[in-house]
Scaffold this active site. Structure first.
Site, PDB file in Angstrom:
ATOM      1  N   LYS A 162       0.856  -1.172   0.000  1.00 42.32           N
ATOM      2  CA  LYS A 162       0.000   0.000   0.000  1.00 42.32           C
ATOM      3  C   LYS A 162       0.897   1.228   0.000  1.00 42.32           C
ATOM      4  CE  LYS A 162      -4.138  -1.877   0.296  1.00 42.32           C
ATOM      5  NZ  LYS A 162      -5.209  -1.613  -0.695  1.00 42.32           N
ATOM      6  N   GLU A 212      -1.856   0.174  -8.875  1.00 43.78           N
ATOM      7  CA  GLU A 212      -3.316   0.074  -8.731  1.00 43.78           C
ATOM      8  C   GLU A 212      -3.892   1.385  -8.218  1.00 43.78           C
ATOM      9  OE1 GLU A 212      -4.244  -3.308  -6.313  1.00 43.78           O
ATOM     10  OE2 GLU A 212      -6.325  -2.727  -6.001  1.00 43.78           O
ATOM     11  N   ASP A 237      -9.117  -0.317  -9.641  1.00 40.18           N
ATOM     12  CA  ASP A 237      -9.913  -1.021  -8.635  1.00 40.18           C
ATOM     13  C   ASP A 237     -11.185  -0.190  -8.401  1.00 40.18           C
ATOM     14  OD1 ASP A 237     -11.025  -1.873  -6.194  1.00 40.18           O
ATOM     15  OD2 ASP A 237      -9.143  -2.071  -5.133  1.00 40.18           O
ATOM     16  N   GLY A 289      -9.379  -8.426  -3.084  1.00 37.71           N
ATOM     17  CA  GLY A 289     -10.002  -8.865  -1.845  1.00 37.71           C
ATOM     18  C   GLY A 289     -10.383  -7.682  -0.984  1.00 37.71           C
TER      19      GLY A 289
HETATM   20  O1  OSB Z   1      -7.811  -1.754  -2.348  1.00 33.77           O
HETATM   21  O2  OSB Z   1      -7.404  -3.784  -2.668  1.00 33.77           O
HETATM   22  C1  OSB Z   1      -7.782  -2.883  -1.910  1.00 33.77           C
HETATM   23  C2  OSB Z   1      -8.451  -4.300   1.571  1.00 33.77           C
HETATM   24  C3  OSB Z   1      -9.528  -3.531   1.936  1.00 33.77           C
HETATM   25  C4  OSB Z   1      -9.992  -2.559   1.096  1.00 33.77           C
HETATM   26  C5  OSB Z   1      -9.386  -2.352  -0.137  1.00 33.77           C
HETATM   27  C6  OSB Z   1      -8.303  -3.135  -0.528  1.00 33.77           C
HETATM   28  C7  OSB Z   1      -7.817  -4.101   0.358  1.00 33.77           C
HETATM   29  C8  OSB Z   1      -6.642  -4.915   0.102  1.00 33.77           C
HETATM   30  C9  OSB Z   1      -6.529  -6.231   0.849  1.00 33.77           C
HETATM   31  O3  OSB Z   1      -5.705  -4.549  -0.561  1.00 33.77           O
HETATM   32  C10 OSB Z   1      -6.864  -7.404   0.010  1.00 33.77           C
HETATM   33  C11 OSB Z   1      -7.087  -8.635   0.841  1.00 33.77           C
HETATM   34  O4  OSB Z   1      -6.086  -9.254   1.232  1.00 33.77           O
HETATM   35  O5  OSB Z   1      -8.246  -8.974   1.128  1.00 33.77           O
HETATM   36 MG    MG Z   2      -7.131  -1.775  -4.352  1.00 37.47          MG
END
Ligand code: OSB
Ligand code: MG
Length: 369
Positions: A162, A212, A237, A289
């Site tokens: 992140k 992303e 996303d 996810g």
């Molecule tokens: O942006 O992909 C995302 C988790 C919560 C909200 C948004 C995101 C995410 C993740 C985690 O990146 C993905 C996972 O391991 O479930």
């Molecule tokens: Mg994402």
């Protein structure tokens, strides 16, 4: 099937470690499950909504309310199948995570009764799916490097970091120095603005699989401008809510890879349509996810078994999220998760775990309705 009633199950699930992104930090998930009780048996679904409307507009309380007042009542009369949930609830705008949870539960009930696995029903072609791990923002770069090292030791061969303004080049450089060949990508959760274009373009030096969602969901033109000047592919996303959003983003050149999340697009069946559209256009996709429990994870893994899911999924083993999952745990095998083969989602919900976590159940229709 005829749906007799639907239980909306709320349960607080503490995460094994806090998860920080550009939009905030989570210590626990406010999980919303959908339990459909029908004349052919029961089924489970999970809404991916989070406690706060920080990832997108939806949040758990709103998802529960919309399910109770509009979505569940729309499937209570007559005969209904999983494929009917979308059309029957189309009058409700948005609330895609809520709708996805209901559709998942109806599909699960239908497929359990038919003895067919979700992956088979969706057109899955793999017995196991490649997965990675999404690593949150940490207090220090050293802690990040340590966490990434731990996940690599666990077997994860793809890591997503992140990022946000102030947490990008330095952590990337540190992780790259330790793992020169690791499949690495970043996710900004819309944390950057137009003024950051030069900074983001400098990420090309890190040899990332993709970047992303650097900008806000509606900034398709900004994403297209960035894509035109970078060698690293742009993946969207938050911008992708439907097949229409996908087609528009691709036509504009705003991305060359699509992250598909069941909750963000309103359900498994719309997710499959986006997969099919991208396959037709030669655009690779992967399964995102939302820190799901084993219930939503089972659906995600089934979806990720479709042929055009080309990049590793953001679906980690249960122990990356939970001390105790709500189903039998998903376990990492190499850098893969196995696709459940039992009927429906192919998992068993652990009712004792739900009770011990203090799950609260609301039944629709309720007494007196
Ligand atoms: O942006 O992909 C995302 C988790 C919560 C909200 C948004 C995101 C995410 C993740 C985690 O990146 C993905 C996972 O391991 O479930
Ligand atoms: Mg994402």
């Amino acid at each position: 099937m005829r749906i007799e009633r639907v239980e909306l199950v709320r349960v607080a699930m503490p995460l094994v470690r806090p998860f920080r992104t550009s939009f905030g930090v989570q210590q626990a998930r406010d999980v919303l499950l959908v339990h459909v009780i029908s004349d052919v048996g029961d089924g489970w679904g999970e809404s991916a909504a989070h406690a706060e409307p920080f990832y997108n507009e939806e949040f758990t309380e709103s998802a529960a309310m919309v399910l109770e007042r509009w979505l569940v009542p729309a499937v209570l009369d007559g005969s209904v199948a999983g494929a009917d949930v979308g059309p029957r609830t189309a009058q409700v705008k948005g609330y895609r995570a809520a709708r996805a949870g209901l559709e998942m539960a109806v599909l699960d009930a239908e497929l359990r009764a038919a003895g067919m696995a979700m992956a088979t029903h969706l057109g899955g072609t793999r017995a196991s799916v490649d997965v990675g791990v999404s690593v949150g923002i940490t207090p220090t770069v050293d802690e990040l490097v340590q966490q990434v090292g731990g996940y690599v030791d666990d077997g994860y061969r793809r890591v997503k970091l992140k990022v946000m303004p102030g947490w990008d080049v330095e952590p990337l450089r540190a992780v790259r120095a330790q793992h020169p060949d690791l499949a690495l990508q970043v996710d900004a959760n819309a944390g950057y603005a137009a003024e950051h274009a030069d900074l983001i373009a400098s990420f090309d030096e890190f040899g990332l699989l993709m970047i992303e969602q650097p900008y806000a969901p509606e900034e398709l033109q900004l994403h297209a401008q960035l894509a035109a000047r970078m060698s690293t592919p742009i993946c969207l996303d938050e911008s992708i809510l439907s097949t229409v959003h996908t087609a528009t983003a691709l036509d504009l050149g705003a991305c060359s890879i699509v992250n598909i999340k069941v909750g963000r697009v309103g359900g498994l069946l719309e997710a499959r349509r986006i997969h099919d559209l991208c396959l037709e256009r030669g655009v690779p996709v992967w399964c995102g996810g939302m820190l799901e429990t084993g219930i939503g994870r089972a659906a995600n893994v089934a979806l990720a078994s479709l042929p055009n899911f080309t990049f590793p999924a953001d679906l980690s083993a249960s122990d990356r999220y939970w001390r105790r999952d709500l189903t039998e745990p998903f376990v990492l095998e190499g850098s893969q998760l196995r696709v459940p083969t039992g009927p429906g989602l192919g998992i068993t919900v652990d009712r004792d775990a739900l009770a011990e976590l203090g799950a609260v159940v609301r039944t629709v229709p309720g007494a007196g309705t």
